[in-house]
Design a protein around this motif. Structure first.
Motif, short mmCIF file in Angstrom:
data_model
loop_
_atom_site.label_atom_id
_atom_site.label_comp_id
_atom_site.label_asym_id
_atom_site.label_seq_id
_atom_site.Cartn_x
_atom_site.Cartn_y
_atom_site.Cartn_z
N VAL A 49 -10.00 3.41 -0.61
CA VAL A 49 -9.84 3.61 -2.05
C VAL A 49 -10.12 5.08 -2.33
CG1 VAL A 49 -10.76 3.05 -4.34
CG2 VAL A 49 -10.43 1.23 -2.65
N LEU A 50 -9.17 5.75 -2.96
CA LEU A 50 -9.33 7.16 -3.30
C LEU A 50 -9.88 7.34 -4.71
CD1 LEU A 50 -5.97 8.58 -1.91
CD2 LEU A 50 -8.23 8.59 -0.80
N TRP A 51 -9.57 6.37 -5.59
CA TRP A 51 -9.98 6.48 -6.98
C TRP A 51 -9.93 5.10 -7.61
CZ3 TRP A 51 -7.52 5.23 -11.57
CH2 TRP A 51 -8.11 5.71 -12.75
N GLY A 61 -5.12 4.24 -3.75
CA GLY A 61 -5.64 4.43 -2.41
C GLY A 61 -4.56 4.45 -1.36
N ILE A 62 -5.02 4.27 -0.12
CA ILE A 62 -4.14 4.26 1.05
C ILE A 62 -4.45 2.98 1.81
CG2 ILE A 62 -3.53 5.46 3.18
CD1 ILE A 62 -4.50 8.04 1.68
N TRP A 63 -3.43 2.34 2.33
CA TRP A 63 -3.57 1.04 3.00
C TRP A 63 -2.64 1.01 4.20
CZ3 TRP A 63 -0.15 -3.11 3.67
CH2 TRP A 63 -0.73 -4.36 3.93
N GLN A 64 -3.09 0.33 5.25
CA GLN A 64 -2.30 0.26 6.47
C GLN A 64 -2.41 -1.13 7.09
OE1 GLN A 64 -2.10 3.69 9.23
NE2 GLN A 64 -3.24 2.36 10.62
N ILE A 65 -1.31 -1.57 7.72
CA ILE A 65 -1.29 -2.84 8.45
C ILE A 65 -0.50 -2.66 9.74
CG2 ILE A 65 0.71 -3.69 7.14
CD1 ILE A 65 -0.53 -6.54 7.41
N LEU A 78 2.54 -0.30 -7.50
CA LEU A 78 3.56 0.67 -7.11
C LEU A 78 3.03 1.32 -5.85
CD1 LEU A 78 5.96 2.69 -7.39
CD2 LEU A 78 4.43 4.07 -8.81
N PHE A 79 3.86 1.37 -4.80
CA PHE A 79 3.43 2.07 -3.60
C PHE A 79 4.60 2.82 -2.98
CE2 PHE A 79 4.39 -2.22 -1.91
CZ PHE A 79 5.20 -1.94 -0.82
N VAL A 80 4.25 3.81 -2.16
CA VAL A 80 5.22 4.57 -1.41
C VAL A 80 4.83 4.49 0.07
CG1 VAL A 80 6.24 6.85 -0.97
CG2 VAL A 80 5.68 6.15 -3.31
N GLU A 118 6.66 -2.03 12.42
CA GLU A 118 5.93 -0.86 12.94
C GLU A 118 4.76 -0.64 12.00
OE1 GLU A 118 8.55 2.50 12.85
OE2 GLU A 118 10.13 1.45 13.93
N THR A 119 3.61 -0.25 12.53
CA THR A 119 2.42 -0.03 11.68
C THR A 119 2.83 0.70 10.41
OG1 THR A 119 0.94 -0.05 13.58
CG2 THR A 119 0.14 1.03 11.57
N LEU A 120 2.52 0.08 9.27
CA LEU A 120 2.94 0.58 7.97
C LEU A 120 1.74 1.17 7.23
CD1 LEU A 120 5.49 -0.72 5.61
CD2 LEU A 120 3.19 -0.58 4.67
N ARG A 121 1.91 2.38 6.73
CA ARG A 121 0.89 3.04 5.90
C ARG A 121 1.52 3.36 4.56
NH1 ARG A 121 -3.79 7.43 7.04
NH2 ARG A 121 -4.14 6.01 8.78
N LYS A 122 0.80 3.06 3.49
CA LYS A 122 1.32 3.31 2.15
C LYS A 122 0.25 3.91 1.26
CE LYS A 122 0.24 -1.30 0.30
NZ LYS A 122 0.76 -2.49 -0.31
N ALA A 123 0.68 4.67 0.28
CA ALA A 123 -0.17 5.15 -0.81
C ALA A 123 0.17 4.27 -2.00
CB ALA A 123 0.11 6.62 -1.11
N TYR A 124 -0.86 3.73 -2.66
CA TYR A 124 -0.62 2.74 -3.71
C TYR A 124 -1.36 3.03 -5.01
CZ TYR A 124 -5.24 0.88 -2.57
OH TYR A 124 -6.60 0.75 -2.37
#
Length: 128
Positions: A49-51, A61-65, A78-80, A118-124
């Protein structure tokens, strides 16, 4: 933690006036994934969690699976995607193909199946 509702109680983060991070370089922390959500594989979830707003109604924040197949019930989000690939099937709706640069909007209550190729990282950004 479910796949994208980020149900783990985040530690409130003081909000600086402005800040920037390199999403790919942020060190992530282990996050819970309910074993009942795992359909196949051995996916591992991490995040940061960034904020968070003082009332807890907005989280960024940023999240990965890692690869695998999981189910989830979504939050308003909303995520990218910044890295990795996944297919997200929304029950009664679209099948979303996600990869680097994909922007995605999910609605609160959407029931989804995430197939992470493939390991996914997103900013949300989540709003409750």
């Amino acid at each position: 933690m479910s796949t994208s509702d980020h149900s783990a109680v985040p530690v409130p983060v003081p909000a600086p006036a402005s800040f920037a991070v390199t999403v790919a370089d942020v060190e992530l922390e282990p996050d819970d994934l309910d074993p009942g959500q795992i359909v196949s594989g051995d996916p591992v979830v991490t995040g940061k969690v960034l904020w968070e707003s003082p009332d807890g109604k907005q989280v960024r924040g940023i999240w990965q699976i890692t690869p695998g197949v999981v189910t989830d019930v979504e939050a308003n989000e909303l995520f990218v995607v910044v890295a990795g690939r996944a297919t997200v099937e929304v029950e009664g709706g679209a099948t979303l193909e996600l990869g680097p640069g994909s922007a995605c909007v999910l609605r609160e209550g959407d029931k989804t199946v995430w197939t992470v190729h493939e390991t996914l990282r997103k900013a949300y950004h989540i709003s409750h």
